[in-house]
Design a protein around this motif. Structure first.
Motif, PDB file in Angstrom:
ATOM      1  N   PRO A 306       0.824  -1.214   0.000  1.00 53.21           N
ATOM      2  CA  PRO A 306       0.000   0.000   0.000  1.00 53.21           C
ATOM      3  C   PRO A 306       0.854   1.260   0.000  1.00 53.21           C
ATOM      4  N   ILE A 307       0.434   2.239  -0.772  1.00 54.54           N
ATOM      5  CA  ILE A 307       1.222   3.467  -0.916  1.00 54.54           C
ATOM      6  C   ILE A 307       1.382   4.197   0.415  1.00 54.54           C
ATOM      7  N   ASP A 308       0.342   4.188   1.227  1.00 51.46           N
ATOM      8  CA  ASP A 308       0.365   4.953   2.475  1.00 51.46           C
ATOM      9  C   ASP A 308       1.130   4.268   3.603  1.00 51.46           C
ATOM     10  N   ASP A 309       1.588   3.020   3.367  1.00 53.10           N
ATOM     11  CA  ASP A 309       2.251   2.289   4.449  1.00 53.10           C
ATOM     12  C   ASP A 309       3.701   2.709   4.656  1.00 53.10           C
ATOM     13  N   LEU A 310       4.307   3.373   3.664  1.00 51.37           N
ATOM     14  CA  LEU A 310       5.724   3.701   3.778  1.00 51.37           C
ATOM     15  C   LEU A 310       5.998   5.015   3.054  1.00 51.37           C
ATOM     16  N   ASP A 311       6.584   5.958   3.768  1.00 51.30           N
ATOM     17  CA  ASP A 311       6.956   7.250   3.197  1.00 51.30           C
ATOM     18  C   ASP A 311       8.443   7.200   2.830  1.00 51.30           C
ATOM     19  N   LEU A 312       8.729   7.098   1.538  1.00 57.93           N
ATOM     20  CA  LEU A 312      10.113   6.946   1.092  1.00 57.93           C
ATOM     21  C   LEU A 312      10.913   8.234   1.249  1.00 57.93           C
ATOM     22  N   ASP A 313      10.234   9.358   1.380  1.00 58.95           N
ATOM     23  CA  ASP A 313      10.934  10.633   1.536  1.00 58.95           C
ATOM     24  C   ASP A 313      11.303  10.942   2.984  1.00 58.95           C
ATOM     25  N   ASP A 314      10.779  10.160   3.910  1.00 56.32           N
ATOM     26  CA  ASP A 314      11.059  10.390   5.328  1.00 56.32           C
ATOM     27  C   ASP A 314      12.425   9.790   5.676  1.00 56.32           C
ATOM     28  N   PRO A 315      13.353  10.572   6.213  1.00 54.69           N
ATOM     29  CA  PRO A 315      14.680  10.019   6.551  1.00 54.69           C
ATOM     30  C   PRO A 315      14.647   8.962   7.654  1.00 54.69           C
ATOM     31  N   ARG A 316      13.547   8.903   8.391  1.00 57.19           N
ATOM     32  CA  ARG A 316      13.449   7.897   9.454  1.00 57.19           C
ATOM     33  C   ARG A 316      12.964   6.546   8.947  1.00 57.19           C
ATOM     34  N   THR A 317      12.613   6.446   7.665  1.00 54.06           N
ATOM     35  CA  THR A 317      12.044   5.208   7.127  1.00 54.06           C
ATOM     36  C   THR A 317      13.013   4.045   7.255  1.00 54.06           C
ATOM     37  N   ILE A 318      14.273   4.270   6.905  1.00 49.03           N
ATOM     38  CA  ILE A 318      15.257   3.183   6.960  1.00 49.03           C
ATOM     39  C   ILE A 318      15.427   2.679   8.393  1.00 49.03           C
ATOM     40  N   LYS A 319      15.477   3.586   9.364  1.00 53.59           N
ATOM     41  CA  LYS A 319      15.612   3.173  10.767  1.00 53.59           C
ATOM     42  C   LYS A 319      14.400   2.366  11.228  1.00 53.59           C
ATOM     43  N   LEU A 320      13.223   2.773  10.789  1.00 57.30           N
ATOM     44  CA  LEU A 320      12.009   2.045  11.175  1.00 57.30           C
ATOM     45  C   LEU A 320      12.005   0.642  10.578  1.00 57.30           C
ATOM     46  N   LEU A 321      12.449   0.506   9.343  1.00 56.54           N
ATOM     47  CA  LEU A 321      12.495  -0.821   8.713  1.00 56.54           C
ATOM     48  C   LEU A 321      13.520  -1.719   9.401  1.00 56.54           C
ATOM     49  N   GLU A 322      14.670  -1.163   9.743  1.00 55.27           N
ATOM     50  CA  GLU A 322      15.684  -1.969  10.434  1.00 55.27           C
ATOM     51  C   GLU A 322      15.188  -2.419  11.799  1.00 55.27           C
ATOM     52  N   ASN A 325      12.446  -5.295  11.555  1.00 53.16           N
ATOM     53  CA  ASN A 325      12.916  -6.610  11.124  1.00 53.16           C
ATOM     54  C   ASN A 325      14.134  -7.097  11.903  1.00 53.16           C
ATOM     55  N   GLY A 326      14.568  -6.314  12.905  1.00 54.18           N
ATOM     56  CA  GLY A 326      15.701  -6.747  13.715  1.00 54.18           C
ATOM     57  C   GLY A 326      17.031  -6.694  12.989  1.00 54.18           C
ATOM     58  N   PHE A 327      17.180  -5.791  12.006  1.00 61.05           N
ATOM     59  CA  PHE A 327      18.441  -5.661  11.286  1.00 61.05           C
ATOM     60  C   PHE A 327      19.406  -4.800  12.103  1.00 61.05           C
ATOM     61  N   PRO A 328      20.715  -5.099  12.007  1.00 60.51           N
ATOM     62  CA  PRO A 328      21.697  -4.186  12.632  1.00 60.51           C
ATOM     63  C   PRO A 328      21.652  -2.812  11.980  1.00 60.51           C
ATOM     64  N   SER A 329      21.989  -1.817  12.718  1.00 58.80           N
ATOM     65  CA  SER A 329      21.971  -0.453  12.197  1.00 58.80           C
ATOM     66  C   SER A 329      22.932  -0.316  11.022  1.00 58.80           C
ATOM     67  N   GLY A 330      22.478   0.306   9.955  1.00 55.04           N
ATOM     68  CA  GLY A 330      23.291   0.478   8.757  1.00 55.04           C
ATOM     69  C   GLY A 330      23.167  -0.659   7.759  1.00 55.04           C
ATOM     70  N   THR A 331      22.289  -1.618   8.005  1.00 60.36           N
ATOM     71  CA  THR A 331      22.131  -2.743   7.076  1.00 60.36           C
ATOM     72  C   THR A 331      21.474  -2.298   5.773  1.00 60.36           C
ATOM     73  N   ILE A 332      20.483  -1.431   5.866  1.00 63.41           N
ATOM     74  CA  ILE A 332      19.762  -0.972   4.673  1.00 63.41           C
ATOM     75  C   ILE A 332      20.485   0.250   4.110  1.00 63.41           C
ATOM     76  N   ALA A 333      20.876   0.151   2.842  1.00 66.14           N
ATOM     77  CA  ALA A 333      21.579   1.259   2.197  1.00 66.14           C
ATOM     78  C   ALA A 333      20.598   2.320   1.728  1.00 66.14           C
ATOM     79  N   LYS A 334      19.502   1.910   1.076  1.00 60.16           N
ATOM     80  CA  LYS A 334      18.500   2.860   0.593  1.00 60.16           C
ATOM     81  C   LYS A 334      17.226   2.105   0.233  1.00 60.16           C
ATOM     82  N   VAL A 335      16.151   2.860   0.095  1.00 64.28           N
ATOM     83  CA  VAL A 335      14.849   2.320  -0.311  1.00 64.28           C
ATOM     84  C   VAL A 335      14.313   3.224  -1.421  1.00 64.28           C
ATOM     85  N   THR A 336      14.000   2.633  -2.562  1.00 65.57           N
ATOM     86  CA  THR A 336      13.532   3.409  -3.710  1.00 65.57           C
ATOM     87  C   THR A 336      12.318   2.731  -4.329  1.00 65.57           C
TER      88      THR A 336
END
Length: 468
Positions: A306-322, A325-336
């Motif tokens: 769903p489009i409203d489930d994730l704001d790709l322009d928000d800089p906090r998105t990567i931290k929320l995804l990590e 899912n229990g990923f170590p910090s810095g695991t996700i490089a980017k989301v596009t």
């Protein structure tokens, strides 16, 4: 009016024919009424037989009503009354038959009711034999009309879809067999396209083998001054700086012979895979400030989000995804988004596909196998393999690379001349690959078809997980 009477000889006699009339002979009844049939012989019991089971009109409620039977009962009662009057007159040798008004009214009423029952039976018979079939036919016609309307509506939809398909087919590529049969002018052109596809496949295999011995240094995080310095600096000076960084890292036996400049980076080639692995761990800031080893990223595609489930322009998105899912910090490089150039937003668009780039190959494979979570929803991602998309150079019109990294001489994609496509002013259209009367990027070109077929075969052979 004098009553008429008939004797055995059939002659008529009048009451005024003689002064002293002779006594008349006994009257013989001319009307004979049969006794009503027994209850077992009739459709239902008569009112006289079971008066306790009748209503005020003498109808039997214990049997199924029948208009003809009711009419027969009324006529029978009338005939019985007439027979009784006739018998009374015969016994008394009466010349005239007198009838009371009430009796006459009852007889007339009974005859009227009998006639109404006969008409009701007639209507029921007509409805049963004529009207009901007509109603059935009318219902069938209505059903057929509805089916015809449905078929007509379906036909209209199919015709509209057919027109849309025809319009699409004019601009879209056809099937592989149709395109080859319609576009290829000779067997030689087909063989040429297939040979070029095999050559590109061979080059791809060599490129993958060379990548094991190369170390890529990226300048994306350096300053513009450093980027300009690397661009203008001689290869010898760059190699010497890189060699100094290797010596400071205390890696023995590594002697750099040279480098290769690329867009936003440098390629350093090693003699063995072991040396390449060692150089990837060096701090290259000793050579140029901000330059570092290029870390490969592994993309996974998530469809139907769903489009409203994730704001790709928000800089906090990567931290929320990590965190989700229990990923170590810095695991996700980017989301596009999967589509780099999204169309204008529409109110009908509720879902989209995104690509999550991970730095760790093991975490990427784990997500493909077990899935991942976005906004408390579980998704099963797929491996992102953009290298199997058709890539054509706008400079030389060849496949497999982009114009930004092309070092070949320009070739026009419109007329196959030795100039850039943007500079073409020729009115003649000729393919740079098959020499056919079309542009080099047209989908009906045998070279384009061969490239598409090659990439499809590679995609089918590609494993679902990333190779460690």
């Amino acid at each position: 009016m004098p009553a008429k009477k008939s004797g055995n000889d059939g002659t008529r006699k009048s009451s005024t024919s003689a002064a002293e009339p002779k006594p008349p002979k006994p009257l013989n009844p001319e009307i004979t009424v049969q006794n009503p049939p027994q209850p077992t012989e009739r459709e239902h019991v008569t009112p006289e037989a079971t008066p306790e089971a009748t209503n005020t009109e003498g109808k039997n409620f214990l049997a199924i009503p029948n208009p003809l039977t009711d009419a027969e009962e009324h006529l029978t009662s009338v005939l019985l009354k007439l027979q009784g009057l006739h018998d009374t007159a015969s016994e008394t040798n009466a010349i005239d038959i007198a009838m009371e008004l009430t009796t006459f009214t009852k007889i007339a009423t009974s005859i009227q009711k009998a006639w109404e029952y006969v008409k009701a039976a007639k209507r029921a018979h007509e409805e049963k034999t004529i009207l009901k079939p007509l109603k059935d036919i009318q219902a069938s016609i209505a059903s057929l009309e509805q089916k015809y309307e449905n078929i007509e509506a379906t036909t209209n939809r199919i015709e509209n879809k057919h027109k849309d398909i025809e319009r699409t087919v004019k601009d879209a590529p056809k099937t592989y067999a149709d395109i080859v049969n319609a576009s290829a002018t000779s067997t030689k052109e087909k063989e040429t396209a297939e040979m070029r596809a095999r050559q590109r496949q061979h080059r791809d295999a060599l490129r993958q083998e060379r990548a094991k011995y190369e170390v890529t240094l990226t300048t994306k995080q350096t300053t513009d001054k450093v980027k300009e310095q690397i661009t203008t600096m001689a290869p010898k000076e760059i190699t010497e700086r890189c060699q100094q960084a290797v010596e400071k890292a205390s890696i023995p036996g590594v002697k750099l012979q040279g480098i290769n400049k690329i867009v936003n980076g440098i390629h350093v080639r090693c003699a063995t895979e072991e040396q390449a692995n060692q150089l990837r761990a060096i701090d290259w800031n000793e050579a140029f400030e901000g330059i570092k080893t290029h870390e490969p990223i592994y993309g996974i595609v998530i469809n139907g989000m769903p489009i409203d489930d994730l704001d790709l322009d928000d800089p906090r998105t990567i931290k929320l995804l990590e965190a989700a899912n229990g990923f170590p910090s810095g695991t996700i490089a980017k989301v596009t988004p999967l589509r780099r150039k999204d169309k204008a937003p529409s109110s009908k668009t509720k879902h989209r596909s995104i690509v999550i780039y991970l730095k760790n190959i093991h975490i990427a494979n784990k997500c493909i196998m077990n899935g991942c979570y976005i906004n408390y929803l579980h998704y099963m991602p797929l491996r992102f393999i953009p290298q199997f998309q058709i890539m054509q150079c706008f400079n030389c019109c060849e496949y497999g690379h982009r114009a930004t990294s092309c070092k070949r001489k320009p070739r026009c994609g419109k007329c196959a001349g030795k100039h850039n496509t943007k500079e073409c002013d020729s009115t003649t259209v000729q393919c740079a690959h098959c020499k056919g009367p079309h542009e080099a990027w047209r989908h009906e070109c045998p070279a384009w078809i061969a490239e598409k077929h090659r990439l499809e075969e590679l995609r089918d052979r590609c494993p679902d997980l990333f190779t460690v």
